[in-house]
Design a protein around this motif. Structure first.
Motif: not given
Length: 355
Positions: A222-232, A239-244, A246-253, A255-259
């Motif tokens: 009953q939580r917000q769990v989703k498959e990760a999307e590029d740029g979100e 909770i973000y689940i890495a897409k099979g 495809v590698h999952l990474a993060v970046e900071k732009i 002051g905000k963090y994005y997938l």
């Protein structure tokens, strides 16, 4: 001598699996059952160590068969031979929840047979021998008393080093593989309702399976769990689940963090997504304001990335041997000195709920 039971109504698949098992160095005997009724009879006659079972079969499906085999012998390990489809993914996740230890994808054509045999052989060897459990035990056991002293503070509800570090975290990164889905279910369904730190998960799975996993975890927790999307944008409480595939990474732009999803990067440690890619990226962009957790799984993926996180000042945790289905990835991380604490699944949940 280990006893392996193959349950499949396809004679071709039975022969392919049996042929692959000839590559084992261990002393084994292989039984074949072309339907679940035969499988139940043979399981009652022989002490089966490992059952490799299909889903769609006459008389009953593989999910029902798991229950019968576990009732006959709770110690029988079960691997599902799964279809590479979204319905197949849903069935496989249910099988893991019911007690299957792992799964392997059926080859869809003859060109995939060799890869299937290689993967099957590797998984069966690990399951039957537990080779990763026996190496360099002394260093792991040496580290345990220090971790237990931290846990005593947790149990007493006193100010605690691990809790303090966790409270500084803006993100939690989890790397997990064999035996992972039931562990993730347990963690997310037991988190306190107001838990707000975003969680990024790399679970080694193919594409259709990660979407099904995210949907299942969302429904159960009953939580917000989703498959990760590029740029979100990474949001609190999600909770973000890495897409099979495809590698999952993060970046900071600004002051905000994005997938970021890295499609054109090759496999790392034979995996895509890779725990190392996620951990390394989190180390680069979050520094000390992060927590990394490496959990049950075969191989070494995640150990180097977790060490990068630790070197940047992040809190790093490895799952304990006793609570792992396969103590491979956490073991390597501990041996590299990447884990600041070694905790069981229950201890990890307790720690997270202290925030």
């Amino acid at each position: 001598m280990k006893r392996i039971l193959i349950v499949d109504d396809s004679e071709l698949m039975c022969e392919v699996i049996k042929g692959a098992l000839r590559g084992l160095e261990e002393d084994i005997v292989v039984f074949i059952a072309t339907n679940p009724l035969i499988a139940i009879r043979k399981a009652g006659l022989f002490n089966i160590d490992l059952a490799l079972i299909d889903y769609e079969m006459p008389y009953m499906n593989g999910l029902l068969l798991i229950g019968y085999l576990k009732e006959i012998n709770p110690l029988t390990k079960i691997v599902m031979v799964s279809a590479y489809t979204e319905p197949g993914a849903q069935i496989t996740l249910e099988a893991l929840a019911r007690g299957a230890i792992d799964y392997i994808l059926k080859p869809s054509n003859k060109e995939e047979f060799e890869g299937f045999k290689k993967e099957l052989l590797e998984k069966v060897r690990w399951i039957l021998t537990g080779r990763e459990f026996s190496r360099k035990k002394s260093k792991i056991e040496k580290d345990r008393p220090k971790v237990l002293s931290y846990l005593e503070g947790l149990k007493a509800g006193t100010p605690n080093y691990l809790v303090d570090k966790l409270r500084e975290s803006k993100v939690i990164a989890i790397g997990i593989s064999t035996g992972g889905p039931p562990v993730l279910e347990k963690i997310f369904t037991n988190l306190k309702k107001d838990f707000s730190i975003p969680i990024l998960v790399v679970q080694h799975m193919p594409p259709a399976f990660t979407k099904a996993l995210a949907e299942r975890l969302c429904k159960l927790s009953q939580r917000q769990v989703k498959e990760a999307e590029d740029g979100e944008k990474i949001e609190n409480g999600v909770i973000y689940i890495a897409k099979g595939g495809v590698h999952l990474a993060v970046e900071k732009i600004l002051g905000k963090y994005y997938l970021r999803l890295l499609e054109n990067v090759e496999k790392v440690n034979s995996h895509k997504p890779s725990c190392d890619i996620l951990f390394s990226s989190v180390a680069e962009w979050y520094g000390k304001n992060a927590t990394g957790i490496i959990m049950t799984g075969m191989g070494c993926d995640g150990a180097n990335g977790l060490l990068e996180m630790k070197n940047q000042g992040a809190l790093t945790i490895a799952q304990s041997k006793e609570s792992c289905v396969v103590f491979g990835m956490p073991r390597v991380a501990i041996e590299k000195g990447a884990a600041e604490a070694v905790l069981s699944t229950d201890e990890i949940i307790r720690l997270l709920n202290e925030v």
